[in-house]
Design a protein around this motif. Structure first.
Motif, PDB file in Angstrom:
ATOM      1  N   ALA A  60       0.846  -1.206   0.000  1.00  0.00           N
ATOM      2  CA  ALA A  60       0.000   0.000   0.000  1.00  0.00           C
ATOM      3  C   ALA A  60       0.867   1.235   0.000  1.00  0.00           C
ATOM      4  O   ALA A  60       2.012   1.206   0.513  1.00  0.00           O
ATOM      5  CB  ALA A  60      -0.908   0.000   1.233  1.00  0.00           C
ATOM      6  N   ASP A  64      -2.876   8.460   1.065  1.00  0.00           N
ATOM      7  CA  ASP A  64      -3.947   8.317   0.069  1.00  0.00           C
ATOM      8  C   ASP A  64      -3.712   9.228  -1.128  1.00  0.00           C
ATOM      9  O   ASP A  64      -2.758   9.995  -1.131  1.00  0.00           O
ATOM     10  CB  ASP A  64      -5.309   8.654   0.712  1.00  0.00           C
ATOM     11  CG  ASP A  64      -5.727   7.593   1.725  1.00  0.00           C
ATOM     12  OD1 ASP A  64      -5.235   6.438   1.618  1.00  0.00           O
ATOM     13  OD2 ASP A  64      -6.564   7.911   2.607  1.00  0.00           O
ATOM     14  N   LEU A  68      -0.697   4.037  -8.684  1.00  0.00           N
ATOM     15  CA  LEU A  68       0.361   3.090  -9.026  1.00  0.00           C
ATOM     16  C   LEU A  68       0.445   3.079 -10.543  1.00  0.00           C
ATOM     17  O   LEU A  68      -0.510   2.690 -11.222  1.00  0.00           O
ATOM     18  CB  LEU A  68       0.001   1.677  -8.510  1.00  0.00           C
ATOM     19  CG  LEU A  68       0.962   0.558  -8.908  1.00  0.00           C
ATOM     20  CD1 LEU A  68       2.369   0.819  -8.319  1.00  0.00           C
ATOM     21  CD2 LEU A  68       0.446  -0.802  -8.430  1.00  0.00           C
ATOM     22  N   ALA A  84      -7.399  -5.771  -4.963  1.00  0.00           N
ATOM     23  CA  ALA A  84      -7.081  -5.825  -3.534  1.00  0.00           C
ATOM     24  C   ALA A  84      -7.470  -7.172  -2.964  1.00  0.00           C
ATOM     25  O   ALA A  84      -7.102  -7.500  -1.853  1.00  0.00           O
ATOM     26  CB  ALA A  84      -7.811  -4.710  -2.775  1.00  0.00           C
ATOM     27  N   ILE A  96      -9.597  -3.299  -9.853  1.00  0.00           N
ATOM     28  CA  ILE A  96      -9.412  -1.850  -9.747  1.00  0.00           C
ATOM     29  C   ILE A  96      -9.250  -1.334 -11.171  1.00  0.00           C
ATOM     30  O   ILE A  96      -8.422  -1.856 -11.935  1.00  0.00           O
ATOM     31  CB  ILE A  96      -8.185  -1.527  -8.902  1.00  0.00           C
ATOM     32  CG1 ILE A  96      -8.404  -2.022  -7.449  1.00  0.00           C
ATOM     33  CG2 ILE A  96      -7.888  -0.037  -8.919  1.00  0.00           C
ATOM     34  CD1 ILE A  96      -7.152  -1.945  -6.583  1.00  0.00           C
ATOM     35  N   TYR A 109      -3.395   2.837 -11.701  1.00  0.00           N
ATOM     36  CA  TYR A 109      -4.387   2.347 -10.759  1.00  0.00           C
ATOM     37  C   TYR A 109      -4.404   3.240  -9.524  1.00  0.00           C
ATOM     38  O   TYR A 109      -3.343   3.625  -9.034  1.00  0.00           O
ATOM     39  CB  TYR A 109      -4.093   0.918 -10.307  1.00  0.00           C
ATOM     40  CG  TYR A 109      -4.090  -0.066 -11.459  1.00  0.00           C
ATOM     41  CD1 TYR A 109      -5.280  -0.519 -12.027  1.00  0.00           C
ATOM     42  CD2 TYR A 109      -2.872  -0.554 -11.934  1.00  0.00           C
ATOM     43  CE1 TYR A 109      -5.226  -1.425 -13.078  1.00  0.00           C
ATOM     44  CE2 TYR A 109      -2.832  -1.456 -12.992  1.00  0.00           C
ATOM     45  CZ  TYR A 109      -4.056  -1.912 -13.548  1.00  0.00           C
ATOM     46  OH  TYR A 109      -4.005  -2.791 -14.575  1.00  0.00           O
ATOM     47  N   VAL A 111      -4.595   3.773  -5.771  1.00  0.00           N
ATOM     48  CA  VAL A 111      -4.354   2.962  -4.568  1.00  0.00           C
ATOM     49  C   VAL A 111      -4.422   3.869  -3.365  1.00  0.00           C
ATOM     50  O   VAL A 111      -4.212   5.063  -3.473  1.00  0.00           O
ATOM     51  CB  VAL A 111      -2.996   2.253  -4.646  1.00  0.00           C
ATOM     52  CG1 VAL A 111      -3.004   1.210  -5.736  1.00  0.00           C
ATOM     53  CG2 VAL A 111      -1.871   3.248  -4.883  1.00  0.00           C
ATOM     54  N   ASP A 112      -4.716   3.240  -2.236  1.00  0.00           N
ATOM     55  CA  ASP A 112      -4.783   4.039  -1.009  1.00  0.00           C
ATOM     56  C   ASP A 112      -4.312   3.184   0.154  1.00  0.00           C
ATOM     57  O   ASP A 112      -3.939   2.039  -0.025  1.00  0.00           O
ATOM     58  CB  ASP A 112      -6.213   4.568  -0.781  1.00  0.00           C
ATOM     59  CG  ASP A 112      -7.240   3.482  -0.761  1.00  0.00           C
ATOM     60  OD1 ASP A 112      -6.947   2.373  -0.258  1.00  0.00           O
ATOM     61  OD2 ASP A 112      -8.403   3.709  -1.256  1.00  0.00           O
ATOM     62  N   PHE A 118      -1.763  -5.018  -2.697  1.00  0.00           N
ATOM     63  CA  PHE A 118      -2.466  -5.087  -3.978  1.00  0.00           C
ATOM     64  C   PHE A 118      -1.807  -6.177  -4.812  1.00  0.00           C
ATOM     65  O   PHE A 118      -0.630  -6.421  -4.694  1.00  0.00           O
ATOM     66  CB  PHE A 118      -2.410  -3.748  -4.714  1.00  0.00           C
ATOM     67  CG  PHE A 118      -3.160  -2.649  -3.993  1.00  0.00           C
ATOM     68  CD1 PHE A 118      -4.505  -2.436  -4.254  1.00  0.00           C
ATOM     69  CD2 PHE A 118      -2.497  -1.836  -3.061  1.00  0.00           C
ATOM     70  CE1 PHE A 118      -5.172  -1.424  -3.588  1.00  0.00           C
ATOM     71  CE2 PHE A 118      -3.195  -0.843  -2.394  1.00  0.00           C
ATOM     72  CZ  PHE A 118      -4.567  -0.630  -2.658  1.00  0.00           C
ATOM     73  N   TRP A 120      -1.188  -7.603  -8.516  1.00  0.00           N
ATOM     74  CA  TRP A 120      -1.206  -7.354  -9.971  1.00  0.00           C
ATOM     75  C   TRP A 120      -1.256  -8.734 -10.623  1.00  0.00           C
ATOM     76  O   TRP A 120      -0.312  -9.511 -10.541  1.00  0.00           O
ATOM     77  CB  TRP A 120       0.030  -6.563 -10.402  1.00  0.00           C
ATOM     78  CG  TRP A 120      -0.093  -6.122 -11.860  1.00  0.00           C
ATOM     79  CD1 TRP A 120      -0.985  -5.347 -12.443  1.00  0.00           C
ATOM     80  CD2 TRP A 120       0.809  -6.529 -12.886  1.00  0.00           C
ATOM     81  NE1 TRP A 120      -0.743  -5.177 -13.770  1.00  0.00           N
ATOM     82  CE2 TRP A 120       0.391  -5.918 -14.097  1.00  0.00           C
ATOM     83  CE3 TRP A 120       1.982  -7.342 -12.926  1.00  0.00           C
ATOM     84  CZ2 TRP A 120       1.064  -6.099 -15.309  1.00  0.00           C
ATOM     85  CZ3 TRP A 120       2.613  -7.473 -14.167  1.00  0.00           C
ATOM     86  CH2 TRP A 120       2.136  -6.861 -15.341  1.00  0.00           C
ATOM     87  N   TYR A 137       5.150   4.755  -7.656  1.00  0.00           N
ATOM     88  CA  TYR A 137       4.165   5.274  -6.725  1.00  0.00           C
ATOM     89  C   TYR A 137       4.219   6.775  -6.827  1.00  0.00           C
ATOM     90  O   TYR A 137       5.263   7.366  -6.604  1.00  0.00           O
ATOM     91  CB  TYR A 137       4.434   4.844  -5.278  1.00  0.00           C
ATOM     92  CG  TYR A 137       4.051   3.405  -4.980  1.00  0.00           C
ATOM     93  CD1 TYR A 137       2.810   3.103  -4.412  1.00  0.00           C
ATOM     94  CD2 TYR A 137       4.945   2.364  -5.227  1.00  0.00           C
ATOM     95  CE1 TYR A 137       2.474   1.783  -4.131  1.00  0.00           C
ATOM     96  CE2 TYR A 137       4.613   1.057  -4.951  1.00  0.00           C
ATOM     97  CZ  TYR A 137       3.353   0.777  -4.382  1.00  0.00           C
ATOM     98  OH  TYR A 137       2.970  -0.523  -4.104  1.00  0.00           O
TER      99      TYR A 137
END
Lengths: 741, 578
Positions: A60, A64, A68, A84, A96, A109, A111-112, A118, A120, A137
């Motif tokens: 992660a 927030d 990605l 997720a 997602i 994507y 992400v938070d 996550f 892939w 990121y």
């Protein structure tokens, strides 16, 4: 076979667990914002086999609003998704979304921090390949801004508007020189684009971490410059648009005071918002408006002057925005306009009162529209209430104090209408009061007084002062007249019907019944608004009814009823009933053959027809005297009309007598007299009358009875009997034999 | 005058008065007797089936004979009583059943001996009524044909004059015609003809054996009185026929109690002699007698007869006859309650005005309004009349009227002659009184046209013959000059012959018809032809008025009709003395 199934089931489970292969990058994936990092398996790229299934875990992000970003060189031959939730497969709902789904090289994507890991997932692999992939990121604002900056800058530069025209607006500005609409249209477009750009930037700005402000972050610095340029351009375009809108509106309303005044709120708003505008622009706008306002009082006055009706007047458009416009441009509200408003305030009170009065009067026709009960006191109470309410609506006239407007046509019209309406109310009150009285008399069945008061209503002076009043009065007169006649006729009929029902079986003094006052009209009509013809027709109508009741229905009903009772048992009051039938018959003028037959049958004076030889006919012998406790004379009359070829037809008549009559025939003559056409038939002559006896069934033969070919052959038998009753007698005629003696 | 002489005369007067008083008080009274007068030389001939010129004859039939049913009367009218039969009924096929009475004896079952006024009624062998007597009677009536009213009576109902039976219950059955509803009164009327015993002569002068209420006593000088038959319900034992020279003394005889029943008064008028209601009561009736001048067709041609008819003013004769509007007026009353209605009695046709045919206007009399021409008549029209056979008083009055100088153009001369003279026919006209005529359908033309011109012996000269179709028709031989008052001769070839034959044929049609309609038509034809032939002057009828002594209870005497005056005689009773 039983041993093979468990083995196959376990194998399938194991096969399932082994469907996805995790790729474990080396170095491992780190969520820090470090730009693009290649995903490697040590020094090498991961190898993907055709139809193989793989997955890679990504941790992660630290905060927030992070994306990605994956860049792939072979995105076209592998299928991949980020999720997720991964359990040897990905449900579509758990995928997602890839924000760059159309890209052949990149996947982005959101992400938070709510998910630790996550996945892939690579599936499918269309061909054997190497995984040439970088990951990054990145805060979303940054990633977005980096990608949009060029676009944002282009948008701004392509929507910048020149400022020369705006800057040139001054005291001499002539709006006709500029194509305002075209300019506004372009401005609308550019302002809209820039406004949208600004909204996007504002939105993007909300993603900035708090700590970025004041930093030297390149992206942030670029963002701030771009934002300031956009805001400045937008402010300019807005002011420019406001100015253009004013001038354009002002231009549009030229030639139309109504349109100009309708735009007064817009103009007033313009001046209220004019603080940010250039002063020359505002001055030019004020000068234009003040020129227009000079014509406003006349415009409004004209609205009132031209009114010729007494209805309330409402100035259009309303003066309140105009008053604000005056204030907005800093001008004093004109005195003549204020005076007009003051006049209208009073005028409208008085006209409104008139309108209310008329509205209340207008309720009167509504009360009368749906077939009201014209004799209902409630109706008249309601009418008089409306009359009073209408009268109460009026206010005293004060319009004379408005010297400037006192001579307006609408004032005269109002005065006139008030006078007319007042007269109408007075007339209505008179009509309704009188009609109420008439209705009361009708209900009380005071026919004569009702008619007299109806005549008074018809002739009342106050009810005849106008055509409308006359019409209104005539309506009441007509209805009440109709009700008076209808009620009187109904009452008469009701009495007659009751009388008939009560008396159909009465046998005493029948002639007196026909002298009863019930057969006299309750009212001999002397008045009708329709004139003497209607009076005559109504009298005729009720006379016709009474005549029919007296001469047809009463005797008909009585005769039928009496005859039914009579034939049921002639021994019970038979003579009385027969006589009553005859008395009723004297009054009967109908043409019912059956009724006439009943009468004739019961009337001893009417000869009973004998038209066929050798057939007995039963007839009644009835008393012609009325000694209820003594001896009475009875008559039996036969009319012989028997077809015969003979020139001088002659018959024997056999009369079968009741034993009571003939019982003493052996010792005394049973009859008093027998005649043919009033000529006595006597045994001493050439006639033969045989005596009735028990052994000849109490028959008496009368022979020969000469018959006139014309049918005028009345054989009459009279006898006495000590009683008052009815006898049944049978008679028969036939050709005689020739007798010796 | 000396006193002694006066005393003697007074004594003689007293003695005479005493003798007269004794005579009246001691002579035999009429108690128990019905005394009826008759003209001594006009003896009643008793034939129950034929009419007689002497009206009394037909009346006596009623007391002497029975029919199966007898006509009687009560206050309410005519009634029929059982005679020799009992009506059982009529069925749907019009078969009339009558049970013949058993044990009914003929009068000859009771031998009568007379010794002066003493009468002994014995008991001889029973001669019982039977169906054979009825059969004989029907045959006789059938043989008499149209001469007998009973023939017409019976032929209306029973075609063959016969009956079936009797059966074991003595029931006989008549097949009545089916053209009407036969009511009891009609049946009994049809069967009311008088019955004669089997073996009687078919054509006798007098029939004396009957079964009726009164039996005939042995006749004296050809006339029999009557005595109550044993077992009869009659209340009065004797019926005496009292002979007198003429009818002029009848009222005084009645007043003098020589008779107590006077069936016809002289002139038919109210009798002043009998005016005391304490002693007498009267009952009026329809006319039964009319007077006529019958023209001699041999001596007067048709034009002369018409002129003679025109010359004789019947109204004038009538007024003088009754002395109308004079102090001596003969008052009359009729059964309708009219009084002194003289004009009602004038006749204008061979049918009297009182008859059905005139009264109902079947015949309309048309007065002759043509101008007269008396010159065609003989200087003197010789009229004969015989005073010896009734109506002497009336004839005498008429002779006086016709011979009154200045009347009738002084053409008429009436002579009273004997019966023999009349028979010779030497007259221009003969004055005849026809008595006992009926005003009902059965008016008797034979009595006028076919009567032998012999007032002593009543005879009708009817001869019939069969036509080619086999039906009965009158023979021209019925009219021979010597055998009728008119001296008509149908066989003689004269200018009148065809009319006479037609008249004769129509007369026969009238008399033989049993259909009322036919009778009406024939009556019109007879009248029309008589008007053409002009056979007589039909003067007037006499009222009919009967007197009875209050010896009788008036309520017991119900008289209806004429011939049947004595049909109720068995109910007559004497008034109870106070």
């Amino acid at each position: 076979m039983r041993r093979i199934w468990p083995v196959l089931f376990l194998a399938s489970l194991l096969a399932g667990c082994a469907a996805y292969k995790e790729l474990s990058p080396d170095p491992e994936v780190l969520p820090a914002e470090r730009g693009y990092i290649e995903l490697k398996n040590g020094d090498e790229q991961f190898t993907l086999d055709k139809d193989g299934k793989y997955f890679v875990t990504f941790p992660a992000p630290p905060r927030d609003n992070t994306v990605l970003v994956l860049t792939l060189s072979n995105k076209s031959i592998i299928g991949s998704t980020l999720t997720a939730v991964f359990d040897d497969g990905v449900k579509p709902a758990d995928r997602i979304p890839d924000e760059t789904a159309g890209s052949d090289t990149m996947s982005v994507y959101a992400v938070d921090t709510r998910v630790l890991t996550f996945y892939w997932v690579i599936d499918p692999v269309k061909a054997d390949t190497r995984l040439n992939m970088h990951y990054r990121y990145a805060p979303r604002w940054r990633f977005t801004f980096e990608n949009k900056y060029v676009e944002y800058s282009g948008t701004l530069s392509s929507n910048v508007v020149g400022r020369q025209t705006y800057e040139s607006i001054g005291p001499d500005f002539m709006s006709e020189q500029v194509d305002l609409k075209k300019e506004r249209a372009g401005l609308d477009r550019t302002t809209g684009t820039i406004s949208a750009l600004r909204d996007e930037l504002v939105k993007l700005g909300t993603l900035f971490p708090p700590e970025i402000a004041g930093s030297r972050d390149t992206a942030y610095v670029s963002y701030s410059k771009l934002r300031a340029a956009v805001d400045d351009e937008l402010k300019f375009q807005t002011e420019y648009a406001t100015a253009l809108a004013f001038f354009d509106r002002e231009k549009d309303t030229r030639g139309s005071m109504e349109a100009f005044l309708a735009a007064a709120p817009t103009f007033a708003d313009f001046f209220r918002q004019s603080g940010s505008l250039r002063k020359p622009v505002v001055d030019r706008a004020r000068s234009l408006i003040m020129a227009r306002l000079a014509h406003v009082p006349a415009y409004y006055e004209n609205q009132v002057k031209t009114r010729t009706d007494p209805r309330p007047v409402t100035l259009k458009p309303a003066t309140a925005p105009v008053r604000k416009l005056y204030a907005a441009v800093g001008e004093q509200y004109p005195e003549e306009l204020q005076s007009l408003e003051d006049f209208l305030a009073r005028y409208n009170v008085e006209a409104g009162a008139l309108a209310v009065a008329k509205e209340r009067l207008a309720e009167i026709p509504k009360l009368l529209q749906r077939n009201p009960t014209w004799l209902s006191d409630t109706l008249y109470a309601a009418l008089l209430e409306r009359d009073a309410a209408a009268n109460a609506a009026f206010v005293g006239s004060e319009l004379s104090r408005f010297e400037r407007q006192a001579g307006y046509p609408c004032v005269a019209a109002l005065d006139q209408e008030v006078a007319a309406t007042t007269a109408q109310i007075v007339g209505y009150q008179s009509i309704h009061t009188r009609a109420r009285t008439v209705a009361g008399r009708i209900v009380m069945e005071s026919w004569r007084m009702a008619e007299e008061q109806l005549r008074d209503l018809h002739n009342a002076i106050e009810a005849n002062t106008s055509a409308s009043l006359r019409t209104h009065k005539d309506m009441f007169v007509n209805h009440l007249e109709s009700d008076l006649f209808g009620r009187m006729k109904a009452a008469t009929e009701q009495k007659v019907e009751a009388f008939i029902a009560r008396n159909i079986l009465v046998t005493d003094d029948v002639p007196a019944m026909y002298q009863d006052s019930v057969f006299i009209p309750a009212l001999r009509v002397t008045f009708s608004a329709g004139g003497s013809g209607v009076v005559a027709q109504r009298n005729q109508q009720i006379e016709s009814y009474l005549t029919a009741a007296k001469n047809i229905r009463f005797p008909e009903a009585a005769i039928k009823a009496l005859y039914a009772e009579f034939t049921k048992n002639i021994a019970v009051k038979g003579a009385e009933r027969a006589r009553a039938i005859v008395e009723h018959g004297k009054q009967y003028r109908g043409d019912d053959k059956q009724i006439k037959a009943y009468i004739n049958e019961c009337d001893p004076q009417v000869a009973k027809w004998i038209v066929k030889a050798k057939e007995y006919r039963r007839v009644y012998a009835l008393p012609v005297t009325q000694n209820l406790r003594g001896t009475n004379e009875y008559v039996l009359r036969l009319r012989l009309n028997i077809p015969s070829d003979a020139a001088f037809p002659v018959f024997d008549i056999t009369v079968k007598l009741p034993p009571e009559v003939a019982a003493k025939a052996g010792s005394e003559q049973w009859y008093k007299e027998i005649t043919i056409n009033r000529k006595p038939i006597k045994n001493e002559g050439r006639f033969r009358i045989t005596a009735p006896k028990a052994d000849n069934n109490y028959e008496s033969l009368i022979s020969p009875v000469q018959m006139d070919k014309d049918g005028n052959n009345i054989l009459e038998v009279r006898f006495m009997y000590p009683g008052y009753r009815v006898f049944e007698v049978s008679a028969m005629a036939q050709v005689p034999i020739i007798r010796k003696n | 005058m000396q006193k002694r002489t006066i005393i003697i005369i007074a004594a003689i007067v007293v003695l005479i008065a005493a003798a007269v008083l004794f005579y009246f008080l001691s002579r035999a009274g009429l108690e128990g007797r019905i005394a009826i007068p008759f003209i001594a030389h006009q003896k009643p001939a008793i034939d129950p089936h034929l009419p007689n010129a002497n009206a009394l004859s037909d009346k006596l039939d009623e007391i002497q004979f029975d029919g199966l049913f007898n006509l009687s009367a009560n206050p309410s009218g005519v009634v029929y009583e059982d005679g020799l039969g009992e009506l059982l009924g009529v069925d749907e096929n019009n078969v009339v059943s009558v049970r013949l009475k058993q044990g009914k004896r003929w009068h000859d079952s009771f031998p009568v001996t007379m010794d002066g006024d003493d009468i002994t009624v014995g008991k001889g062998p029973d001669h019982l009524f039977s169906a054979r007597d009825l059969e004989f009677t029907l045959k006789r009536i059938q043989s008499l044909g149209t001469l007998s009213p009973d023939y017409i009576l019976v032929s209306q109902a029973v075609d063959d004059f016969s009956f079936a039976g009797p059966d074991a219950e003595n029931i006989i059955r008549f097949q009545f015609r089916g053209d009407r509803i036969w009511k009891e009164a009609d049946i009994k009327e049809i069967l009311s003809f008088k019955i004669l015993p089997e073996g009687s002569a078919m054509n006798d002068l007098n029939y004396r054996n009957g079964t009726g209420t009164y039996l005939s006593l042995p006749p004296k000088e050809g006339v029999a009185n009557y005595y109550r038959m044993p077992g009869s319900p009659a209340l009065i034992p004797f019926v005496d026929l009292m002979p007198f020279i003429d009818n002029s003394t009848y009222p005084t005889e009645m007043k003098g109690k020589s008779i107590n029943v006077l069936l016809d008064t002289p002139f038919g008028s109210v009798s002043p002699v009998l005016a005391n209601h304490e002693e007498f009561f009267a009952k009026s009736n329809i006319s039964t007698t009319f007077f006529a001048l019958l023209f001699n067709t041999e001596r007067l041609n048709r034009e002369q007869r018409k002129e003679l008819r025109r010359l004789v003013d019947a109204r004038l004769v009538l007024d003088r006859f009754f002395k109308v509007n004079t102090p001596q007026q003969r008052n009359i009353v009729d059964y309708k309650g009219n009084s002194n209605n003289f004009g009602d009695y004038l006749n204008t046709s061979i049918f009297p005005s009182s008859s059905y045919y005139l009264e109902e206007k079947v015949i309309e009399s048309v007065p002759d309004s043509s101008a007269g021409f008396p010159g065609i008549l003989p200087d003197t029209v010789q009229i004969q009349v015989c005073l010896n056979y009734g109506a002497r008083e009336e004839y005498s009055e008429l002779i006086s009227i016709f011979n009154t100088p200045g009347l009738f153009g002084a053409k008429l001369h009436v002579t009273a002659v004997t019966n023999d003279v009349i028979r010779k026919g030497n007259y221009d006209a003969v004055l005849v009184a026809f008595t006992g005529y009926r005003s009902n359908f059965l008016f008797d033309l034979y009595d006028i046209v076919l009567r032998e011109p012999d007032l002593e012996t009543y005879k009708i000269n009817l001869q019939t013959e069969l036509t080619a179709e086999g039906t009965a028709a009158i023979s021209p031989a019925s009219l021979q000059a010597d055998h009728n008052f008119f001296r008509l001769d149908a066989r003689r070839e004269t200018v009148d012959q065809q009319d006479v034959l037609q008249f004769m044929s129509d007369m026969y049609g009238f008399m033989s018809s049993r259909q009322v309609g036919d009778k009406q038509e024939y009556a019109r034809r007879v009248d029309a032809m008589e008007q053409q032939l002009c056979l007589g002057k039909w003067l007037f009828s006499l009222p009919s008025l009967a007197y009875f002594s209050t010896q009788f209870d008036s309520s017991s005497i119900d008289l209806y009709g004429v011939a049947s005056q004595l049909s109720t005689i068995k109910k007559w009773k004497e008034r109870e003395k106070k």
